[in-house]
Scaffold this motif. Structure first.
Motif, PDB file in Angstrom:
ATOM      1  N   GLU A  94       0.679  -1.209   0.002  1.00 33.93           N
ATOM      2  CA  GLU A  94       0.156   0.042  -0.017  1.00 33.93           C
ATOM      3  C   GLU A  94       0.787   1.194   0.004  1.00 33.93           C
ATOM      4  O   GLU A  94       1.734   1.349   0.821  1.00 33.93           O
TER       5      GLU A  94
ATOM      6  N   ASP B 211     -11.682   0.095   2.292  1.00 32.67           N
ATOM      7  CA  ASP B 211     -10.615   0.178   3.214  1.00 32.67           C
ATOM      8  C   ASP B 211     -11.351   0.499   4.261  1.00 32.67           C
ATOM      9  O   ASP B 211     -12.373   0.727   4.355  1.00 32.67           O
TER      10      ASP B 211
ATOM     11  N   GLU C 237      -7.853   1.909  -3.030  1.00 33.78           N
ATOM     12  CA  GLU C 237      -8.683   1.571  -1.859  1.00 33.78           C
ATOM     13  C   GLU C 237      -9.638   2.780  -1.639  1.00 33.78           C
ATOM     14  O   GLU C 237      -8.956   3.836  -1.855  1.00 33.78           O
TER      15      GLU C 237
ATOM     16  N   ASN D 126      -4.503   4.835  -1.901  1.00 33.64           N
ATOM     17  CA  ASN D 126      -5.934   5.318  -1.351  1.00 33.64           C
ATOM     18  C   ASN D 126      -6.491   6.396  -2.346  1.00 33.64           C
ATOM     19  O   ASN D 126      -5.730   7.322  -2.729  1.00 33.64           O
TER      20      ASN D 126
ATOM     21  N   LYS E 249     -10.681  -4.896   3.116  1.00 29.18           N
ATOM     22  CA  LYS E 249      -9.732  -4.695   4.248  1.00 29.18           C
ATOM     23  C   LYS E 249     -10.360  -4.536   5.501  1.00 29.18           C
ATOM     24  O   LYS E 249     -11.130  -3.481   5.698  1.00 29.18           O
TER      25      LYS E 249
HETATM   26 MG    MG Z   1      -5.878   2.381   2.748  1.00 24.61          MG
END
Ligand code: MG
Ligand code: C2E
Ligand code: MG
Ligand code: MG
Length: 291
Positions: free
Chosen positions: A59, A180, A150, A118, A201
């Motif tokens: 990530e 996320d 995400e 993200n 996640k």
């Molecule tokens: Mg994240």
């Protein structure tokens, strides 16, 4: 309290409100300057397969490194950047740098998985989002296959029908999509199955709660829901060996957390990839591809 007269109106504010407003403005200005001066840096945190101990992805996490105030945490500046709209530019800087780094790691034969970036709600609702992403991928000559985005529950539940169409256009490009911080927002299970998702996640809060039976049952339920929807599960914020053991028992395939590694800067991550490759070559020489 202070009172300021403005026309016929009195505006009341206390010291702490004033202090907060000043701090926000300071950070907004620092971010504007930081965007010009390249103060936003990308760190990478490995995502590891529990069973094999192998790296499956990473990530990208932004770091704001200012010469005067030192490192400002994403928890502090991201919410402000969301409000001011600066998150759009910051997000594109992160995506661009992540694509550049991953392209290099692929070319060096150190990596062939996906980098997760993200995406904020503000970016998600840009009418030309897909074009912007295409341009950055193309500029870095990175096929969309290597990208995962995400997004949080709040981002897609705001307007679920619209979200489905945006997600479809991303998914059609081969970009993977992850939810996320799952479980901390307000997801509708009815919608969850309609979104073209790949990964869920599990938020760190649930991982931390696994010390109780109820907490373990909760993670068990989340993993079961994910698997029933044919989604990949990543547990976030795994710090302890006991958590790893429990997650393995609950059939969670992938973990991300300090247990394996904190987020690393690009050069540290390169070293991490080299160490991984070395270990894999030693463990499975029969799988080595001769080119
Ligand atoms: Mg994240
Ligand atoms: P997130 O996307 O859920 O990222 C995971 C956060 O958990 C990261 O915090 C990571 O450093 C931290 N973390 C990972 N493993 C552990 C662990 O074992 N223990 C603990 N205590 N923490 C762990 P970070 O980097 O401070 O980022 C916080 C949040 O800021 C992110 O949460 C994400 O929502 C946001 N963020 C970070 N980078 C970006 C970005 O480039 N764009 C956008 N829109 N948001 C970002
Ligand atoms: Mg998270
Ligand atoms: Mg988070």
């Amino acid at each position: 309290y202070h009172a300021k007269q403005k026309g016929n109106h009195y505006l009341f504010f206390n010291d702490s409100m004033n202090e907060q407003a000043v701090k926000r403005l300071q950070i907004e200005n620092l971010m504007r300057f930081g965007l010009k001066e390249d103060h936003f840096v990308v760190y990478y945190q490995p995502k590891m397969d529990i069973k094999t101990g192998r790296l499956v992805g990473m990530e990208a996490l932004v770091r704001f490194i200012t010469p005067k105030k030192g490192i400002i945490s994403p928890g502090v500046f991201i919410p402000i950047a969301e409000e001011t709209g600066q998150i759009i530019e910051i997000g594109e800087v992160v995506l661009d740098k992540a694509c550049k780094d991953v392209k290099r790691w692929i070319d060096q034969d150190l990596f062939d998985g996906r980098v997760a970036v993200n995406l904020s709600a503000k970016q998600f609702s840009l009418p030309d989002l897909t074009t912007r992403i295409d341009i950055i991928l193309q500029k870095n000559q990175l096929p969309s296959y290597f990208l995962e985005l995400e997004i949080t529950e709040g981002t897609i539940m705001d307007d679920p029908q619209e979200a489905i169409s945006i997600m479809r256009s991303l998914s059609a490009r081969g970009i993977h999509l992850a939810i996320d911080d799952f479980g901390t927002g307000y997801s509708s299970l009815a919608y969850l199955k309609q979104f073209p998702l790949n990964t869920l996640k599990v938020d760190k809060a649930f991982v931390d709660d696994m010390t109780t039976e109820r907490g373990r049952n909760m993670v068990d339920s989340i993993v079961t829901i994910a698997h029933n929807l044919e989604l990949h599960v990543v547990a976030e914020g795994v710090e302890k060996a006991e958590q790893l053991t429990t997650l393995e028992q609950l059939n969670c395939q992938t973990i991300q957390g300090y247990f394996y590694s904190k987020p690393l800067c690009a050069s540290e991550f390169t070293a991490f990839l080299k160490a991984q490759k070395h270990r894999e070559n030693e463990q499975t020489p029969q799988l080595k591809v001769v080119k």
